[in-house]
Write a protein that holds these residues in place. Structure first.
Motif, PDB file in Angstrom:
ATOM      1  N   GLY A 100      53.206  37.902  67.855  1.00  0.00           N
ATOM      2  CA  GLY A 100      52.585  36.790  67.143  1.00  0.00           C
ATOM      3  C   GLY A 100      53.072  36.678  65.707  1.00  0.00           C
ATOM      4  O   GLY A 100      53.355  35.582  65.206  1.00  0.00           O
ATOM      5  N   ALA A 101      53.195  37.824  65.041  1.00  0.00           N
ATOM      6  CA  ALA A 101      53.666  37.823  63.648  1.00  0.00           C
ATOM      7  C   ALA A 101      55.113  37.350  63.558  1.00  0.00           C
ATOM      8  O   ALA A 101      55.474  36.577  62.662  1.00  0.00           O
ATOM      9  CB  ALA A 101      53.533  39.233  63.061  1.00  0.00           C
ATOM     10  N   GLY A 142      56.039  33.962  61.721  1.00  0.00           N
ATOM     11  CA  GLY A 142      56.552  34.415  60.433  1.00  0.00           C
ATOM     12  C   GLY A 142      58.046  34.278  60.293  1.00  0.00           C
ATOM     13  O   GLY A 142      58.547  33.747  59.298  1.00  0.00           O
ATOM     14  N   LYS A 143      58.797  34.728  61.288  1.00  0.00           N
ATOM     15  CA  LYS A 143      60.261  34.722  61.178  1.00  0.00           C
ATOM     16  C   LYS A 143      60.874  33.402  61.638  1.00  0.00           C
ATOM     17  O   LYS A 143      61.641  32.773  60.913  1.00  0.00           O
ATOM     18  CB  LYS A 143      60.845  35.881  61.993  1.00  0.00           C
ATOM     19  CG  LYS A 143      60.561  37.250  61.396  1.00  0.00           C
ATOM     20  CD  LYS A 143      61.232  38.341  62.212  1.00  0.00           C
ATOM     21  CE  LYS A 143      60.999  39.708  61.589  1.00  0.00           C
ATOM     22  NZ  LYS A 143      61.628  40.792  62.370  1.00  0.00           N
ATOM     23  N   ASN A 144      60.531  32.978  62.852  1.00  0.00           N
ATOM     24  CA  ASN A 144      61.210  31.809  63.412  1.00  0.00           C
ATOM     25  C   ASN A 144      60.709  30.473  62.860  1.00  0.00           C
ATOM     26  O   ASN A 144      61.471  29.527  62.730  1.00  0.00           O
ATOM     27  CB  ASN A 144      61.085  31.814  64.938  1.00  0.00           C
ATOM     28  CG  ASN A 144      62.126  32.711  65.592  1.00  0.00           C
ATOM     29  OD1 ASN A 144      62.922  33.349  64.910  1.00  0.00           O
ATOM     30  ND2 ASN A 144      62.118  32.770  66.913  1.00  0.00           N
ATOM     31  N   VAL A 146      47.240  34.957  68.540  1.00  0.00           N
ATOM     32  CA  VAL A 146      47.646  35.341  67.184  1.00  0.00           C
ATOM     33  C   VAL A 146      48.483  34.226  66.553  1.00  0.00           C
ATOM     34  O   VAL A 146      48.296  33.879  65.375  1.00  0.00           O
ATOM     35  CB  VAL A 146      48.436  36.666  67.205  1.00  0.00           C
ATOM     36  CG1 VAL A 146      49.003  36.980  65.818  1.00  0.00           C
ATOM     37  CG2 VAL A 146      47.554  37.811  67.688  1.00  0.00           C
ATOM     38  N   VAL A 147      49.403  33.652  67.323  1.00  0.00           N
ATOM     39  CA  VAL A 147      50.231  32.552  66.816  1.00  0.00           C
ATOM     40  C   VAL A 147      49.358  31.402  66.340  1.00  0.00           C
ATOM     41  O   VAL A 147      49.554  30.843  65.246  1.00  0.00           O
ATOM     42  CB  VAL A 147      51.217  32.074  67.907  1.00  0.00           C
ATOM     43  CG1 VAL A 147      51.844  30.728  67.514  1.00  0.00           C
ATOM     44  CG2 VAL A 147      52.305  33.107  68.133  1.00  0.00           C
ATOM     45  N   GLN A 148      48.378  31.024  67.149  1.00  0.00           N
ATOM     46  CA  GLN A 148      47.500  29.920  66.774  1.00  0.00           C
ATOM     47  C   GLN A 148      46.705  30.243  65.509  1.00  0.00           C
ATOM     48  O   GLN A 148      46.503  29.381  64.643  1.00  0.00           O
ATOM     49  CB  GLN A 148      46.553  29.600  67.932  1.00  0.00           C
ATOM     50  CG  GLN A 148      47.255  28.988  69.131  1.00  0.00           C
ATOM     51  CD  GLN A 148      46.315  28.757  70.308  1.00  0.00           C
ATOM     52  OE1 GLN A 148      45.159  29.160  70.277  1.00  0.00           O
ATOM     53  NE2 GLN A 148      46.821  28.111  71.350  1.00  0.00           N
ATOM     54  N   GLU A 149      46.268  31.506  65.395  1.00  0.00           N
ATOM     55  CA  GLU A 149      45.489  31.891  64.217  1.00  0.00           C
ATOM     56  C   GLU A 149      46.352  31.883  62.960  1.00  0.00           C
ATOM     57  O   GLU A 149      45.916  31.424  61.896  1.00  0.00           O
ATOM     58  CB  GLU A 149      44.886  33.276  64.432  1.00  0.00           C
ATOM     59  CG  GLU A 149      44.155  33.854  63.223  1.00  0.00           C
ATOM     60  CD  GLU A 149      43.017  32.982  62.716  1.00  0.00           C
ATOM     61  OE1 GLU A 149      42.690  33.096  61.514  1.00  0.00           O
ATOM     62  OE2 GLU A 149      42.465  32.187  63.507  1.00  0.00           O
ATOM     63  N   VAL A 150      47.586  32.371  63.053  1.00  0.00           N
ATOM     64  CA  VAL A 150      48.480  32.366  61.891  1.00  0.00           C
ATOM     65  C   VAL A 150      48.783  30.930  61.468  1.00  0.00           C
ATOM     66  O   VAL A 150      48.751  30.592  60.278  1.00  0.00           O
ATOM     67  CB  VAL A 150      49.782  33.134  62.219  1.00  0.00           C
ATOM     68  CG1 VAL A 150      50.786  32.979  61.077  1.00  0.00           C
ATOM     69  CG2 VAL A 150      49.490  34.626  62.455  1.00  0.00           C
ATOM     70  N   ARG A 151      49.065  30.091  62.450  1.00  0.00           N
ATOM     71  CA  ARG A 151      49.305  28.675  62.131  1.00  0.00           C
ATOM     72  C   ARG A 151      48.084  28.035  61.480  1.00  0.00           C
ATOM     73  O   ARG A 151      48.204  27.251  60.535  1.00  0.00           O
ATOM     74  CB  ARG A 151      49.672  27.906  63.403  1.00  0.00           C
ATOM     75  CG  ARG A 151      51.062  28.214  63.953  1.00  0.00           C
ATOM     76  CD  ARG A 151      51.247  27.538  65.304  1.00  0.00           C
ATOM     77  NE  ARG A 151      52.585  27.736  65.848  1.00  0.00           N
ATOM     78  CZ  ARG A 151      52.916  27.461  67.110  1.00  0.00           C
ATOM     79  NH1 ARG A 151      52.013  26.961  67.944  1.00  0.00           N
ATOM     80  NH2 ARG A 151      54.150  27.654  67.528  1.00  0.00           N
TER      81      ARG A 151
END
Length: 688
Positions: free
Chosen positions: A193-194, A198-200, A540-545
């Motif tokens: 998720g990070a 974060g990177k891409n 996790v991806v959705q939360e970071v976004r």
């Protein structure tokens, strides 16, 4: 000979305690190192709290399941021996994982601080942190099995003691599956998720403090690679030792030395591990060279000490079906197999060799070609280890029968003290790099930790290859134990005539059914665990976004991310998702064994099918994952366009696919194979 027969197990306990005491010395040495400045200590504290909170919740969750199983074992057996053994195995497995994790999260910040001085000081702090886990695993496994055996066999009740040890093996294996799965789901969901956002999507560097999933990612390294690996190898070591004892009891019942010898092999290897650890601490050189030298020293010391022990136990013993020299040869086979698997896995996963560089080159043409290359490398990486395993099985059997195979794998597992030191070294250096970035230390510090981290990735892949290869041979020993125990039970109950033997003929359709069902288990198990990582990583991806969209100041450095939210997401998901796949192998064994028209023959097929497909799948997944990870790091060093290039983005995708391959599904197959075999041995009386 008489002295070792009478006191050999006690000597092994003393040597195990020496290993544990040296681990305490290393802990004190680590604690005496500087933890760095206030910001470094603050970041490290957040990682420590997250790891501690997760492990505590995992222990509570697993304890409920363990209590239920303990009660069921007592009701079934109407005796305390097996349930008590189960509890001891479960508790020791938890302790090994918990203490290993706690030491790792203390060592990570001290490795970062040591990296401000140079690569060698950082290497030593990180390696000593891993060595604590290695010595703890082998010392605790050897002492717990030896003490429990001595207590249960008091008065000459060897058979009852062996039965109780099967309960200990089940406790260790089942808890190990939970630890591997839970920790693996946690660490890789956070990591994937990070990286994806974060990177891409945003273009942040690894461990950038602006990434809301950064702390969860660093916590995951500890609960997955440290706690999970410690529980895993504790289980493998204990189960292998118990399997060797079971084979000795069933096939060599009149030779006391046969029961003592596996304990002494474990004890003398602790001496080898201690000397190998001292070598790394006292010598200068590059990280990979020093670590490999440590393994070599440990193997040589074990080989040298095993010779007089073997001769003292078995010389001039009448009626032995093998010579002392032949049995010593089986121990050497195990050591050679360990070294060979280490070198082969190193070749397929290290940045300086062709396989990793092929994946990096393939990244230039896109994400798909990176994935294709990684899968191919993983499949290639199964060939040589499996050929060597076959040769080792043949050599051990020709030299000393099934007992020779058991000693070969016990010799292989005796190296766990130094091998686990290499594995735990990886997450410590990974965390050290994260702390360096989040603490805003100079770029040169991160370069030091990145160099050690690349070595750590290879070492993690090496140790996982070692663990799975040893699990394959250990499972064969357990299958042999199932066969011998089944044969004994069938004759005792009159199911088989005195002159008949158990037959798992491929002409029997029920054996074939068992083979298919057993071959299916690793694939279902891997699918469930991979799916768990994917689902959690998506959350996790959705939360970071969400956080970045809601607080644009996060990327500018004016707002602080809500790290705890991502930690909570992966914690809850890991605990929820680990239960079903962990219980899958138990359920299938019980179903197949208790269906009347399938029974013991189909169950034998299940064991064989699980061993074969589990070995190939585990080796392939761990090797591919390690190669994908280091291909990304190779590009980040400036090759093929470096960071931010299209090749780098493709390599990040490959790494995120490889993450659950190498740190969740692949390594968890190792204890799963053992659970299948141990449950089968345990339920033999229920099959008739």
């Amino acid at each position: 000979m008489l002295f070792l027969n009478n006191y050999g197990i006690v000597i092994s306990i003393v040597l195990g305690v020496i290993g544990l005491l040296y681990a305490v010395v290393l802990i004190k040495k680590i604690m005496a190192s500087s933890p760095g400045n206030e910001l470094m200590r603050k970041v490290a504290g957040a990682i420590q709290e997250g790891a501690k909170a997760y492990l505590s919740r995992q222990v509570r969750t697993v304890s409920v399941i363990a209590v239920i199983i303990t009660i069921l074992l007592y009701v079934w057996k109407q005796s305390l021996a097996v349930p008590v053994g189960f509890v001891i195995g479960a508790v020791c497995s938890m302790i090994a994982g918990y203490i290993g994790m706690r030491v790792a999260v203390v060592a990570n910040v001290r490795t970062t601080q040591a990296a401000t001085i140079g690569a060698l000081p950082a290497l030593r702090v990180a390696f000593n942190g891993g060595a604590v886990t290695g010595l703890l695993v082998v010392g605790l496994a050897l002492v717990s099995v030896a003490v429990f055996y001595l207590v249960m066999s008091a008065g000459g009740h060897v058979g009852a003691a062996i039965d109780a040890l099967v309960g200990l093996a089940l406790g260790a294996s089942l808890i190990s599956v939970f630890a591997r799965l839970g920790g693996g789901i946690y660490t890789k969901a956070a990591d994937v998720g990070a990286d994806l956002v974060g990177k891409n999507e945003i273009g942040l560097d690894e461990d950038d403090p602006r990434n809301p999933a950064t702390i969860a990612d660093n916590v995951g390294d500890n609960v997955g690679d440290c706690a999970g690996m410690a529980a895993d190898v504790f289980e493998t070591y204990a189960v292998t030792l118990i399997g060797a004892l079971l084979i000795a009891h069933l096939s060599l019942p009149t030779f006391a030395g046969a029961l003592v010898y596996p304990f002494l092999i474990g004890g003398i290897s602790i001496v080898g591990a201690v000397l190998g650890i001292l070598w790394v601490n006292l010598r200068n050189g590059g990280a990979t060279a020093l670590l490999m030298q440590g393994v070599g020293i440990s193997a040589v010391v074990t080989a040298v000490l095993a010779w007089p022990v073997t001769q003292a136990l078995f010389s001039n013993v009448e009626g032995l079906p093998f010579t002392p020299t032949a049995l010593y040869g089986t121990a050497i086979i195990g050591l050679v197999l360990t070294w060979a698997v280490v070198l082969i896995t190193n070749y397929y996963t290290a940045t300086e060799y062709g396989p990793v560089r092929k994946i990096a080159k393939a990244s230039e043409t896109g994400h798909a070609t990176n994935i294709i290359a990684g899968i191919a490398i993983g499949n290639y990486a199964t060939a040589l280890p499996v050929i060597l395993i076959c040769a080792s099985i043949a050599g051990g059997y020709m030299l000393a029968g099934l007992y020779g195979i058991a000693i070969a794998v016990m010799s292989m597992l005796s190296m766990a003290g130094i091998i686990v030191s290499l594995d735990a070294f990886g997450p410590i250096t990974d965390n050290a790099g994260g702390i360096a970035v989040m603490s805003e230390l100079p770029k040169e510090v991160r370069e030091v930790t990145d160099g050690l981290d690349a070595v750590g990735n290879t070492m993690k892949a090496v140790t996982k290859g070692y663990a799975i290869a040893s699990a394959g041979v250990a499972a064969l020993v357990l299958f042999g134990s199932y066969y011998l125990e089944l044969d004994k039970h069938l004759h005792a109950t009159g199911v088989l005539a005195a002159t008949a033997t158990v037959d798992f003929s491929l002409k029997d359709p029920y054996v074939i059914i068992g083979l298919f069902l057993g071959g299916l288990i690793p694939f279902l198990f891997a699918a469930m665990s991979m799916n768990a990582v994917g689902n959690t990583a998506g959350a996790v991806v959705q939360e970071v976004r969400r956080q970045i969209s809601l607080k644009p100041g996060i990327l500018k450095g004016t707002d602080t991310p809500e790290y705890a939210t991502c930690v909570d997401i992966v914690t809850k998901a890991a605990l929820r998702e680990m239960i079903l796949p962990a219980l899958l192998p138990v359920a299938i064994v019980l179903i197949v064994g208790l269906i009347p028209f399938l029974g013991y023959k189909a169950l034998g097929g299940v064991l064989m099918g699980t061993i074969v497909t589990g070995l190939f799948l585990g080796l392939s997944m761990t090797s591919a994952g390690g190669a994908w990870d280091n291909a990304k790091k190779y590009i980040e060093e400036g090759n093929h366009g470096g960071k931010g290039s299209e090749a780098h983005k493709a390599a990040v995708t490959g790494d995120t696919v490889g993450d659950p391959y190498k740190d969740t599904s692949g390594p968890a197959i190792n204890p799963m194979i053992k659970v299948v075999n141990i449950v089968a041995i345990l339920i033999i009386p229920l099959l008739f």
